[in-house]
Design an enzyme around this catalytic site. Sequence first.
Site, PDB file in Angstrom:
ATOM      1  N   ASP A  97       0.947  -0.760  -0.441  1.00  0.00           N
ATOM      2  CA  ASP A  97       0.513   0.065   0.096  1.00  0.00           C
ATOM      3  C   ASP A  97       0.599   1.312  -0.033  1.00  0.00           C
ATOM      4  O   ASP A  97       0.258   2.509   0.205  1.00  0.00           O
ATOM      5  CB  ASP A  97      -0.676  -0.026   1.186  1.00  0.00           C
ATOM      6  CG  ASP A  97       0.144  -0.337   2.396  1.00  0.00           C
ATOM      7  OD1 ASP A  97       0.966  -0.066   2.425  1.00  0.00           O
ATOM      8  OD2 ASP A  97      -0.536  -0.563   3.344  1.00  0.00           O
ATOM      9  N   GLU A 119      -0.478  -9.291  -1.064  1.00  0.00           N
ATOM     10  CA  GLU A 119      -0.735  -8.356   0.510  1.00  0.00           C
ATOM     11  C   GLU A 119      -1.812  -7.700  -0.442  1.00  0.00           C
ATOM     12  O   GLU A 119      -2.239  -6.354   0.291  1.00  0.00           O
ATOM     13  CB  GLU A 119       0.090  -7.637   1.011  1.00  0.00           C
ATOM     14  CG  GLU A 119      -0.424  -7.924   2.215  1.00  0.00           C
ATOM     15  CD  GLU A 119       1.039  -6.670   3.396  1.00  0.00           C
ATOM     16  OE1 GLU A 119       0.781  -5.557   3.566  1.00  0.00           O
ATOM     17  OE2 GLU A 119       1.759  -7.105   3.944  1.00  0.00           O
ATOM     18  N   GLU A 133      -2.393   5.256   2.961  1.00  0.00           N
ATOM     19  CA  GLU A 133      -2.018   3.892   2.682  1.00  0.00           C
ATOM     20  C   GLU A 133      -2.948   3.170   2.025  1.00  0.00           C
ATOM     21  O   GLU A 133      -3.592   1.908   1.338  1.00  0.00           O
ATOM     22  CB  GLU A 133      -1.228   3.119   3.335  1.00  0.00           C
ATOM     23  CG  GLU A 133      -0.060   3.426   3.512  1.00  0.00           C
ATOM     24  CD  GLU A 133       0.452   4.233   4.540  1.00  0.00           C
ATOM     25  OE1 GLU A 133      -0.115   4.882   5.205  1.00  0.00           O
ATOM     26  OE2 GLU A 133       1.247   4.750   4.611  1.00  0.00           O
ATOM     27  N   HIS A 215       6.107   5.542  12.689  1.00  0.00           N
ATOM     28  CA  HIS A 215       6.104   6.398  10.995  1.00  0.00           C
ATOM     29  C   HIS A 215       5.312   6.418  10.728  1.00  0.00           C
ATOM     30  O   HIS A 215       4.799   8.104   9.700  1.00  0.00           O
ATOM     31  CB  HIS A 215       7.240   5.939  10.354  1.00  0.00           C
ATOM     32  CG  HIS A 215       6.347   4.496   9.672  1.00  0.00           C
ATOM     33  ND1 HIS A 215       6.165   4.439   8.992  1.00  0.00           N
ATOM     34  CD2 HIS A 215       6.533   3.026   9.781  1.00  0.00           C
ATOM     35  CE1 HIS A 215       5.162   3.336   8.093  1.00  0.00           C
ATOM     36  NE2 HIS A 215       5.464   2.846   9.424  1.00  0.00           N
ATOM     37  N   ARG A 217       2.459   8.342   8.429  1.00  0.00           N
ATOM     38  CA  ARG A 217       1.909   9.952   8.254  1.00  0.00           C
ATOM     39  C   ARG A 217       0.836  10.681   9.402  1.00  0.00           C
ATOM     40  O   ARG A 217       1.131  11.466   9.645  1.00  0.00           O
ATOM     41  CB  ARG A 217       1.590  10.331   6.711  1.00  0.00           C
ATOM     42  CG  ARG A 217       2.893  10.522   6.224  1.00  0.00           C
ATOM     43  CD  ARG A 217       2.721  10.157   4.412  1.00  0.00           C
ATOM     44  NE  ARG A 217       3.460  11.426   3.724  1.00  0.00           N
ATOM     45  CZ  ARG A 217       4.496  11.004   3.651  1.00  0.00           C
ATOM     46  NH1 ARG A 217       4.755   9.470   3.464  1.00  0.00           N
ATOM     47  NH2 ARG A 217       5.297  10.546   2.962  1.00  0.00           N
ATOM     48  N   HIS A 248      12.709   5.357  12.974  1.00  0.00           N
ATOM     49  CA  HIS A 248      12.724   5.927  11.008  1.00  0.00           C
ATOM     50  C   HIS A 248      13.437   7.582  10.774  1.00  0.00           C
ATOM     51  O   HIS A 248      13.029   8.374  11.151  1.00  0.00           O
ATOM     52  CB  HIS A 248      11.090   5.715  10.738  1.00  0.00           C
ATOM     53  CG  HIS A 248      10.810   5.513   9.870  1.00  0.00           C
ATOM     54  ND1 HIS A 248      11.102   6.889   8.723  1.00  0.00           N
ATOM     55  CD2 HIS A 248      10.204   4.574   8.994  1.00  0.00           C
ATOM     56  CE1 HIS A 248      10.583   6.208   7.667  1.00  0.00           C
ATOM     57  NE2 HIS A 248       9.897   5.398   7.161  1.00  0.00           N
TER      58      HIS A 248
HETATM   59  C1  UD1 Z   1       6.097   4.732   3.883  1.00  0.00           C
HETATM   60  C2  UD1 Z   1       5.634   4.352   2.735  1.00  0.00           C
HETATM   61  C3  UD1 Z   1       4.217   3.856   4.024  1.00  0.00           C
HETATM   62  C4  UD1 Z   1       5.061   2.436   4.763  1.00  0.00           C
HETATM   63  C5  UD1 Z   1       6.734   3.325   5.306  1.00  0.00           C
HETATM   64  C6  UD1 Z   1       7.496   1.805   5.298  1.00  0.00           C
HETATM   65  C7  UD1 Z   1       4.460   6.395   1.430  1.00  0.00           C
HETATM   66  C8  UD1 Z   1       3.429   7.137   1.283  1.00  0.00           C
HETATM   67  N1  UD1 Z   1       5.026   5.721   2.520  1.00  0.00           N
HETATM   68  O1  UD1 Z   1       6.941   6.164   4.671  1.00  0.00           O
HETATM   69  O2  UD1 Z   1       3.306   3.247   3.944  1.00  0.00           O
HETATM   70  O3  UD1 Z   1       4.439   1.855   5.225  1.00  0.00           O
HETATM   71  O4  UD1 Z   1       7.317   3.562   4.321  1.00  0.00           O
HETATM   72  O5  UD1 Z   1       8.452   2.606   6.623  1.00  0.00           O
HETATM   73  O6  UD1 Z   1       4.025   5.603   0.480  1.00  0.00           O
HETATM   74  N2  UD1 Z   1      13.883   8.725   4.261  1.00  0.00           N
HETATM   75  C9  UD1 Z   1      15.246   8.915   5.008  1.00  0.00           C
HETATM   76  N3  UD1 Z   1      15.807   7.747   3.748  1.00  0.00           N
HETATM   77  C10 UD1 Z   1      15.515   6.063   4.165  1.00  0.00           C
HETATM   78  C11 UD1 Z   1      14.119   6.440   4.213  1.00  0.00           C
HETATM   79  C12 UD1 Z   1      13.312   7.713   4.299  1.00  0.00           C
HETATM   80  O7  UD1 Z   1      15.998   9.256   4.726  1.00  0.00           O
HETATM   81  O8  UD1 Z   1      16.019   5.000   3.719  1.00  0.00           O
HETATM   82  C13 UD1 Z   1      13.250  10.342   4.762  1.00  0.00           C
HETATM   83  C14 UD1 Z   1      13.113  11.104   3.783  1.00  0.00           C
HETATM   84  O9  UD1 Z   1      13.887  11.689   4.029  1.00  0.00           O
HETATM   85  C15 UD1 Z   1      11.928  10.218   2.582  1.00  0.00           C
HETATM   86  C16 UD1 Z   1      11.240  10.450   4.355  1.00  0.00           C
HETATM   87  O10 UD1 Z   1      12.266  10.017   5.359  1.00  0.00           O
HETATM   88  O11 UD1 Z   1      11.838  11.748   1.899  1.00  0.00           O
HETATM   89  C17 UD1 Z   1       9.414  10.289   4.081  1.00  0.00           C
HETATM   90  O12 UD1 Z   1      10.159   9.100   3.132  1.00  0.00           O
HETATM   91  P1  UD1 Z   1       8.784   8.331   2.451  1.00  0.00           P
HETATM   92  O13 UD1 Z   1       9.025   7.019   1.976  1.00  0.00           O
HETATM   93  O14 UD1 Z   1       7.918   9.226   1.455  1.00  0.00           O
HETATM   94  O15 UD1 Z   1       7.720   8.084   3.777  1.00  0.00           O
HETATM   95  P2  UD1 Z   1       7.976   6.640   4.860  1.00  0.00           P
HETATM   96  O16 UD1 Z   1       6.974   7.794   6.209  1.00  0.00           O
HETATM   97  O17 UD1 Z   1       9.096   6.152   5.155  1.00  0.00           O
HETATM   98  N1  UDP Z   2      12.318  -3.758  10.354  1.00  0.00           N
HETATM   99  C1  UDP Z   2      13.974  -3.326  10.078  1.00  0.00           C
HETATM  100  N2  UDP Z   2      14.097  -2.619  11.357  1.00  0.00           N
HETATM  101  C2  UDP Z   2      13.973  -1.667  11.898  1.00  0.00           C
HETATM  102  C3  UDP Z   2      12.989  -1.284  11.979  1.00  0.00           C
HETATM  103  C4  UDP Z   2      11.346  -2.800  11.507  1.00  0.00           C
HETATM  104  O1  UDP Z   2      14.292  -4.254   9.618  1.00  0.00           O
HETATM  105  O2  UDP Z   2      15.166  -0.783  12.475  1.00  0.00           O
HETATM  106  C5  UDP Z   2      11.279  -4.523   9.953  1.00  0.00           C
HETATM  107  C6  UDP Z   2      10.089  -5.053  11.143  1.00  0.00           C
HETATM  108  O3  UDP Z   2      10.618  -6.109  11.137  1.00  0.00           O
HETATM  109  C7  UDP Z   2       9.188  -5.315   9.795  1.00  0.00           C
HETATM  110  C8  UDP Z   2       8.816  -4.002   9.106  1.00  0.00           C
HETATM  111  O4  UDP Z   2      10.637  -3.050   8.469  1.00  0.00           O
HETATM  112  O5  UDP Z   2       9.299  -6.481   8.708  1.00  0.00           O
HETATM  113  C9  UDP Z   2       8.135  -2.688   9.055  1.00  0.00           C
HETATM  114  O6  UDP Z   2       8.216  -1.398   8.164  1.00  0.00           O
HETATM  115  P1  UDP Z   2       7.972  -0.148   8.184  1.00  0.00           P
HETATM  116  O7  UDP Z   2       7.370  -0.471  10.379  1.00  0.00           O
HETATM  117  O8  UDP Z   2       8.426   1.213   8.586  1.00  0.00           O
HETATM  118  O9  UDP Z   2       6.297  -0.326   7.407  1.00  0.00           O
HETATM  119  P2  UDP Z   2       4.881  -0.895   7.432  1.00  0.00           P
HETATM  120  O10 UDP Z   2       5.452  -1.898   7.837  1.00  0.00           O
HETATM  121  O11 UDP Z   2       3.957  -0.166   8.366  1.00  0.00           O
HETATM  122  O12 UDP Z   2       4.803  -0.463   6.850  1.00  0.00           O
END
Ligand code: UD1
Ligand code: UDP
Length: 374
Positions: A97, A119, A133, A215, A217, A248
């Site tokens: 999602d 999924e 999502e 994390h 939004r 995160h």
């Molecule tokens: C995203 C997904 C969310 C998912 C989550 C898992 C969307 C809208 N959101 O949210 O559904 O549950 O990932 O973690 O698709 N960033 C880094 N390094 C990384 C990752 C993120 O620096 O490796 C920072 C960056 O500034 C980036 C920001 O996080 O711009 C947001 O990343 P984004 O993928 O847009 O949103 P998440 O909150 O990570």
């Molecule tokens: N996870 C990880 N390292 C971390 C925190 C989470 O590998 O420091 C793994 C966790 O086991 C799970 C996945 O990341 O499988 C969940 O990711 P996240 O919570 O970012 O996203 P969501 O599942 O909410 O989309």
Amino acid sequence: MKKNLIIFGTRPEAIKMAPLVKEFLKHNNKFHTKVCITAQHREMLDQVLSFFEIIPDYDLDLMKPNQNLYSLTADIITGLKPVLEEFNPDYVYVHGDTTTTMAASIASFYSGAKVCHVEAGLRTFNKRSPFPEEVNRSIAGSISDYHFAPTNTSKQNLLNENVSEKNILVTGNTVIDALQFSSQKVTSPSYSDEEVENLKAIADDSKRLILVTGHRRENHGQGFIDICNALKQIAIENEDVQIIYPVHLNPNVQKPVYELLANIENIKLIDPLSYPAFVWLMSKSYLIITDSGGVQEEAPSLGKPVLVMRDTTERPEAVKAGTVFLVGTNKSKIIEEANNLLSNEQAYLKMSKLHNPYGDGTACDSIVKFISNL
Ligand code: UD1
Ligand code: UDP
């Protein structure tokens, strides 16, 4: 030979698609399989690729600091065009999602490929929770040709949306395949992991461990402030507890968490962990407090109670079984439920039973068999 393109972009998609990549690659006599990452996440995605030893065929390298949904969506769709035109896959696999899921399903539909949603069918029926999502997965669901639903509940959601039953397969969640692979690898005698060694140095064996992640939004802003204040009070009131929180990398999470929780003796803020180190830490925890989707699925398999900092969940199975409990982001509710599990042994034992509603680790095998038979 059927051509498969597996597309993902974030940490959880990578964890849950890695075993599918491996399963398709085992069947390279029948399938030509390529992997495309949007790199919606960068460091957190690369950690997963490295552990599962996956080298993507295409890397769009899209992540920007504090990115927004508008440009990310546009960049994914336009970035995928040349990939889809060059490889011309018969089947594209998207997961879950995220914005990558939604945008990749649209781009793949435009290319003429059959879209397969892994999924599939999770719903809260509230389009603003989780945001964005719930809408992302509904869009992917309406575009997809084949739906791999983790549970019967998710299958029923799809049937209620008039998806044809012959195009739905209940598989269990591929996260259990990933969890089993990870646990086996980590427990093998030859495995060494510097991160786990570092964690052993940080974790205080004399204290009960609360593991925290967050994390979402819809929790940015006041939600995270309330979460942090609750964690602070839990730590101060319970000296026999240690909170470890891999934070995160989203700046909307990093800022409040480090501002409000740094310098509290029994709270350790650390960088996101690689998957095996995180699994190790889950297995050592007394209690998990999270707003994560994936963690809600993994923790019941490890017998760990979870307090979920969300008002809704698309994963009702563990809630019904009593191993997962929704507390939202309300400060007093988080504190009350955490304190209850820390002080009331009966309540703790009731929530910490082993439960496995999300499958037996054979989801990817079922998906490959289904596609082979088309
Ligand atoms: C995203 C997904 C969310 C998912 C989550 C898992 C969307 C809208 N959101 O949210 O559904 O549950 O990932 O973690 O698709 N960033 C880094 N390094 C990384 C990752 C993120 O620096 O490796 C920072 C960056 O500034 C980036 C920001 O996080 O711009 C947001 O990343 P984004 O993928 O847009 O949103 P998440 O909150 O990570
Ligand atoms: N996870 C990880 N390292 C971390 C925190 C989470 O590998 O420091 C793994 C966790 O086991 C799970 C996945 O990341 O499988 C969940 O990711 P996240 O919570 O970012 O996203 P969501 O599942 O909410 O989309």
